[in-house]
Design an enzyme around this catalytic site. Structure first.
Site, PDB file in Angstrom:
ATOM      1  CG  HIS A 272      -7.669   3.735  -3.286  1.00  0.00           C
ATOM      2  ND1 HIS A 272      -8.099   2.744  -4.044  1.00  0.00           N
ATOM      3  CD2 HIS A 272      -8.911   3.645  -2.345  1.00  0.00           C
ATOM      4  CE1 HIS A 272      -9.122   2.082  -3.668  1.00  0.00           C
ATOM      5  NE2 HIS A 272      -9.476   2.662  -2.798  1.00  0.00           N
ATOM      6  CB  SER A 273      -5.534   9.953  -5.798  1.00  0.00           C
ATOM      7  OG  SER A 273      -6.697  10.466  -6.160  1.00  0.00           O
ATOM      8  CG  HIS A 276     -11.200   8.090  -2.966  1.00  0.00           C
ATOM      9  ND1 HIS A 276     -12.469   7.729  -2.917  1.00  0.00           N
ATOM     10  CD2 HIS A 276     -10.702   7.362  -1.869  1.00  0.00           C
ATOM     11  CE1 HIS A 276     -12.873   6.929  -2.188  1.00  0.00           C
ATOM     12  NE2 HIS A 276     -11.833   6.575  -1.353  1.00  0.00           N
ATOM     13  CG  ASP A 312      -8.646   5.181   1.211  1.00  0.00           C
ATOM     14  OD1 ASP A 312      -9.396   5.372   0.252  1.00  0.00           O
ATOM     15  OD2 ASP A 312      -8.503   4.303   2.093  1.00  0.00           O
ATOM     16  CG  ASP A 404     -14.497   4.389   1.272  1.00  0.00           C
ATOM     17  OD1 ASP A 404     -13.869   3.250   1.501  1.00  0.00           O
ATOM     18  OD2 ASP A 404     -13.810   5.072   0.429  1.00  0.00           O
TER      19      ASP A 404
END
Ligand SMILES: Nc1ncnc2c1ncn2[C@@H]1O[C@@H]2COP(=O)(O)O[C@H]2[C@H]1O
Length: 512
Positions: A272-273, A276, A312, A404
């Site tokens: 989750h960076s 992404h 995110d 996603d």
């Protein structure tokens, strides 16, 4: 080792030499030089400014001092610089102080070091520490000791060395939202710096054609790009969709928005960076291109692409279950409902308010599409799709939801790389859960799986033998139903279902 940035007064180090023992001291002659240093080191990966607590020592400028750089930026007070640094580099653990406060500030940094001793300690600090930042809201015009330093221990709520926590991030955002305009950070920086100069691309790939080809296919491989290249690809996509929607933003402001957004994601997260986020935005844009005939307004495509790159933001690299048990301060604020998705929406809205307020004219689409990425709502979306066109949820929400988890529909070698990253993140979550059960959150030393991903799939499967089963479980439980439903509703998206079927077949072969 802490890094101390001595800004605009080189002789500072002699005066304070004794306090800087054991520190890496960087002399910078101006605020703009500090900003360039922070952006350049963050983009190159040389320093994430998240793993240790750094200190900026800034001398309040004399009233009549002349500056070779931008006079307005160089004349800001130390408190204003603290506000600007927090606003532009939200996830950085970077404190700003005046020379007189250095001894106390360094003492606080030493006390807080345990909060950053390992990946696990950092993740726990971000999620569970109830440090909410400076109690009084910053207007950006206070004197330099606005942040009342408190002598209590670091793990309690008032370690005021600007330790990053999700609660402090949210508190600052909420303070901003009910205040009149504070320091015009974006204007100050975009006037002083040409931000395109910070985006360094490989010499043999400088032409936009190279990147335009990359972003225009489903074989887009975000893993193979540097942070600068990710920003460049994002700039190309957003410039295009903004132009088509008649939403104007200057190149410099778009780069500043992307740089500040990148600094709002945790670079150390495995999955989750910002990488992404860019992958999901590229997928979102491609799906919109396939479904172009279904859109009445180009502004919808712009908003859902912007939602994708911010969906995110500030993610701690864990999940809602760990945010709620043990209950984190942010989960309390959202009553445990879609905690991360609500957090991303609030944080991202504040960032857009600062950098691209026009997008917030479609605030509802932004929040609805980001909230749709909560997997706790997955079955509702699939059932609604199966209920026929009249019940179809918002196309934009479906697109972001599909994007996603679209990594399982990418070509197998790309999908496998994403599987490695999510597997590493899941194992970190397991380690965190174990340390919580052992009541040893800050002390635990989990080994960072920072090793490079092996080139070929066979070597990957030797190193990560759980991947075939894990991918099958995820595809069977979530991905297949979503992409089959989308293929039923939209012929143009059949390729997604075909791809995930092909990947599933490969994983089944590996599970025999
Ligand atoms: N390739 C994958 N394998 C297993 N789980 C995945 C994969 N891709 C996405 N996910 C999960 O799907 C979730 C989608 O929402 P999140 O991004 O919050 O977290 C994501 C992961 O938990």
């Amino acid at each position: 080792m802490r890094t101390v940035f001595a800004v605009n007064k080189p002789e500072l180090c002699h005066e304070l030499f004794e306090h800087f023992a054991g520190c890496n001291v960087v002399h910078l002659s101006s605020v703009s030089e500090l900003l360039v240093y922070l952006y350049a080191h963050r983009l190159s990966g040389e320093d994430t400014f998240e793993r240790t607590l750094s200190l900026v020592v800034h001398q309040q400028p004399q009233r009549d001092s002349q500056s070779s750089s931008d006079p307005e930026l160089e004349s800001i007070t130390t408190a204003e610089l603290a506000y600007l640094v927090q606003k532009q580099f939200p996830c950085f653990s970077l404190s700003v102080t005046a020379p007189a406060e250095v001894p106390k500030a360094l003492k606080h940094l030493r006390e807080c070091a345990s909060l950053y001793a390992s990946r696990l300690a950092r993740v726990s600090t971000w999620m569970y520490n109830n440090y909410e930042g400076c109690k009084k809201p910053f207007t950006g015009h206070e004197t330099h000791n606005a942040c009342q330093q408190d002598e209590t221990t670091p793990n309690s709520s008032s370690c005021s060395a600007n330790v990053y926590t999700m609660l402090s991030h949210l508190t600052r955002v909420r303070n901003n939202s009910h205040q009149s305009a504070g320091l015009p950070c974006t204007k100050l920086i975009s006037t002083a710096l040409n931000l395109r100069d910070l985006i360094i691309l490989p010499k043999d790939k400088v032409s936009s054609d190279h990147y335009w080809k990359l972003i225009s296919t489903w074989d887009f491989c975000a893993m193979s790009l540097s942070t600068s290249e990710l920003i460049w690809c994002s700039y190309l996509i957003l410039k295009k969709v903004a132009h088509d929607a008649n939403f104007h933003i200057s190149d410099n402001d778009l780069f500043l928005f992307l740089l500040s957004l990148e600094a709002s994601y945790h670079q150390g997260n495995k999955f989750h960076s910002f990488r992404h986020a860019v992958d999901v935005m590229q997928a979102t844009w491609q799906l919109c291109c396939h479904l172009k005939s279904h859109f009445e307004k180009n502004s919808s495509i712009l908003v859902v692409c912007v939602a994708a790159i911010g969906h995110d933001v500030g993610h701690p690299g864990t999940n809602n279950a760990l945010m709620c048990d043990p209950i984190s301060p942010v989960a309390k604020l959202y009553n445990k409902a879609s905690v991360l998705e609500n957090f991303h929406t609030e944080i991202f809205s504040d960032l857009l308010q600062e950098h691209w307020p026009q997008i917030l004219q479609q605030k509802t689409i932004l929040s609805d599409t980001i909230l749709a990425t909560d997997m706790a709502l997955h079955s509702q979306y699939v059932q609604l799709m199966d209920a026929g066109p009249s019940k179809l949820p918002s196309l934009l929400s479906l697109i972001l939801k599909a994007a996603d988890i679209s990594n399982v529909t990418r070509p197998l070698h790309i999908s496998t790389n994403w599987a490695v990253l999510i597997t590493c993140e899941f194992s970190e979550c397991a380690a965190l859960l174990k340390s919580i059960q052992n009541n040893d959150i800050y002390g635990h030393k989990v080994t960072d799986c920072d090793e490079p991903i092996p080139d070929c799939i066979e070597s990957i499967l030797i190193k990560y033998p759980s991947i075939p089963k894990g991918q099958l479980l995820f595809i069977n439980a979530f991905a297949e139903s979503l992409f089959a439903g989308l293929a039923e509703c939209f012929q143009e998206l059949r390729f997604l279902h075909n791809n995930v079927q092909a990947n599933k077949k490969f994983w089944e072969g590996k599970c025999k």
